[in-house]
Design a protein around this motif. Sequence first.
Motif, PDB file in Angstrom:
ATOM      1  N   UNK A 180     -47.568 -32.328  18.422  1.00  0.00           N
ATOM      2  CA  UNK A 180     -46.978 -32.476  20.104  1.00  0.00           C
ATOM      3  C   UNK A 180     -45.465 -32.121  19.923  1.00  0.00           C
ATOM      4  N   UNK A 181     -44.929 -32.812  18.890  1.00  0.00           N
ATOM      5  CA  UNK A 181     -43.188 -32.647  18.440  1.00  0.00           C
ATOM      6  C   UNK A 181     -42.819 -32.092  17.290  1.00  0.00           C
ATOM      7  N   UNK A 182     -43.550 -31.178  16.944  1.00  0.00           N
ATOM      8  CA  UNK A 182     -42.627 -30.316  15.834  1.00  0.00           C
ATOM      9  C   UNK A 182     -42.065 -29.027  16.455  1.00  0.00           C
ATOM     10  N   UNK A 183     -42.101 -28.583  17.118  1.00  0.00           N
ATOM     11  CA  UNK A 183     -41.047 -27.813  18.257  1.00  0.00           C
ATOM     12  C   UNK A 183     -39.542 -28.604  18.817  1.00  0.00           C
ATOM     13  N   UNK A 184     -39.401 -30.295  17.887  1.00  0.00           N
ATOM     14  CA  UNK A 184     -38.370 -30.575  19.484  1.00  0.00           C
ATOM     15  C   UNK A 184     -38.016 -31.369  17.750  1.00  0.00           C
ATOM     16  N   UNK A 185     -37.548 -31.218  16.237  1.00  0.00           N
ATOM     17  CA  UNK A 185     -37.279 -31.759  15.026  1.00  0.00           C
ATOM     18  C   UNK A 185     -37.600 -32.386  15.069  1.00  0.00           C
ATOM     19  N   UNK A 186     -38.578 -33.518  15.148  1.00  0.00           N
ATOM     20  CA  UNK A 186     -39.075 -34.611  15.250  1.00  0.00           C
ATOM     21  C   UNK A 186     -40.529 -33.996  13.854  1.00  0.00           C
ATOM     22  N   UNK A 187     -40.431 -35.364  12.691  1.00  0.00           N
ATOM     23  CA  UNK A 187     -41.644 -34.977  11.866  1.00  0.00           C
ATOM     24  C   UNK A 187     -42.627 -35.820  11.778  1.00  0.00           C
ATOM     25  N   UNK A 188     -43.683 -36.173  11.423  1.00  0.00           N
ATOM     26  CA  UNK A 188     -43.912 -37.199  11.455  1.00  0.00           C
ATOM     27  C   UNK A 188     -45.415 -37.336  10.578  1.00  0.00           C
ATOM     28  N   UNK A 189     -45.757 -38.194   9.172  1.00  0.00           N
ATOM     29  CA  UNK A 189     -46.442 -37.877   8.049  1.00  0.00           C
ATOM     30  C   UNK A 189     -46.620 -39.309   7.752  1.00  0.00           C
ATOM     31  N   UNK A 190     -47.593 -39.324   6.990  1.00  0.00           N
ATOM     32  CA  UNK A 190     -48.231 -41.062   6.766  1.00  0.00           C
ATOM     33  C   UNK A 190     -48.105 -40.742   5.100  1.00  0.00           C
ATOM     34  N   UNK A 191     -48.427 -41.968   4.436  1.00  0.00           N
ATOM     35  CA  UNK A 191     -48.714 -42.709   3.076  1.00  0.00           C
ATOM     36  C   UNK A 191     -49.366 -43.396   3.311  1.00  0.00           C
ATOM     37  N   UNK A 192     -50.016 -43.037   1.967  1.00  0.00           N
ATOM     38  CA  UNK A 192     -50.811 -44.098   1.116  1.00  0.00           C
ATOM     39  C   UNK A 192     -49.907 -44.931  -0.394  1.00  0.00           C
ATOM     40  N   UNK A 193     -49.360 -45.711  -0.101  1.00  0.00           N
ATOM     41  CA  UNK A 193     -49.155 -46.639  -1.246  1.00  0.00           C
ATOM     42  C   UNK A 193     -49.946 -47.269  -1.996  1.00  0.00           C
ATOM     43  N   UNK A 194     -49.158 -46.865  -3.449  1.00  0.00           N
ATOM     44  CA  UNK A 194     -50.228 -47.002  -4.874  1.00  0.00           C
ATOM     45  C   UNK A 194     -48.943 -48.117  -5.810  1.00  0.00           C
ATOM     46  N   UNK A 195     -49.495 -49.459  -4.938  1.00  0.00           N
ATOM     47  CA  UNK A 195     -48.177 -49.949  -5.472  1.00  0.00           C
ATOM     48  C   UNK A 195     -48.938 -51.358  -5.608  1.00  0.00           C
ATOM     49  N   UNK A 196     -47.843 -52.181  -7.117  1.00  0.00           N
ATOM     50  CA  UNK A 196     -48.594 -53.695  -6.988  1.00  0.00           C
ATOM     51  C   UNK A 196     -47.645 -54.636  -6.084  1.00  0.00           C
ATOM     52  N   UNK A 197     -47.694 -54.209  -5.145  1.00  0.00           N
ATOM     53  CA  UNK A 197     -47.347 -55.567  -3.870  1.00  0.00           C
ATOM     54  C   UNK A 197     -47.898 -56.550  -3.573  1.00  0.00           C
ATOM     55  N   UNK A 198     -47.194 -58.289  -3.101  1.00  0.00           N
ATOM     56  CA  UNK A 198     -48.285 -58.945  -2.854  1.00  0.00           C
ATOM     57  C   UNK A 198     -49.567 -59.124  -2.549  1.00  0.00           C
TER      58      UNK A 198
END
Length: 300
Positions: A180-198
């Motif tokens: 919806x917003x790629x023509x308006x200078x806005x990007x949207x991405x997701x990430x799956x974090x692989x980290x040893x968090x609490x």
Amino acid sequence: MTERLTGKTALVTGGGNGVGKAVALALAAQGARVVVNDLGTSEQAEGVSRGAADITVEEIHAAGGEAVASYDSVATAEGVQNAVAIAESAFGPVDIVVACAGAIFPGDLSATDETWHRFIDLFLSQKFFLARATVPGMAERGWGRFITVTSEGARGTLGNPIFAAAMGGVISLTKAIANDYRAHGVTANSFNPAAATRLYHATIADWKVKHDAGEITDEMWAAIEAGPGPASYVAPMVTWLTTDAAAKTTGQVFTIGGGSVTRWSSFEQVRSIYKGDHRSTPEWSLDELDQTVPTGLFEN
């Protein structure tokens, strides 16, 4: 090194611990003014505390950066609105959102209605509330970065149907925002974090039970048992996604951790079967599908 985010205002949810904290510190190191949001609950979403957010803010200040704390629950629209208001009052309109807040809930099919709603509100509604409050403004100004946390669980491989539904929904929501917003200078991405968090350490015992019961594969359990890298390894790629260099990277999903970055495939049609022209050919019979589905859709 040039500070790539000087003049930008960032809101990081879950910024008091783990990946959220690592990202908040990394954004600040690049010159962003950061709102560190954290309700300060336990891994099981119990209690509240200002300590987690405050410590991250103090570390940013000690390093010469700018930051303020938000202690709001981003599982509610009101909490998100307040966190955004804090950002606007302290630094100006929000340019960057990184939605990391999460907790551990039971998510199998025995879950109560209350658990379902708490789970969905924290993991999925949070991202919608944040997008609604910030993305249109980003588009008006012609620049913005909206980044959401998802999980391997989105593929259904970890069981926990509520978690899978929420994480899958996050991906679809984020992809739609990107389109919806790629023509308006806005990007949207997701990430799956692989980290040893609490949260990672708090779930190890549960994954062992699932492995012993045959619910996850030996390969998956070996990877879980070996453990991912520290949260700091996730932050550089997430930070890169917020920079001008990532202006053409949108609608993507990444797994980030332990020195590696992996891009997920997109949802796509894989194979089709046909029965002539749908305007004139009779519909499929079950006997025909008995023969055609296994060979036409699944066999190589």
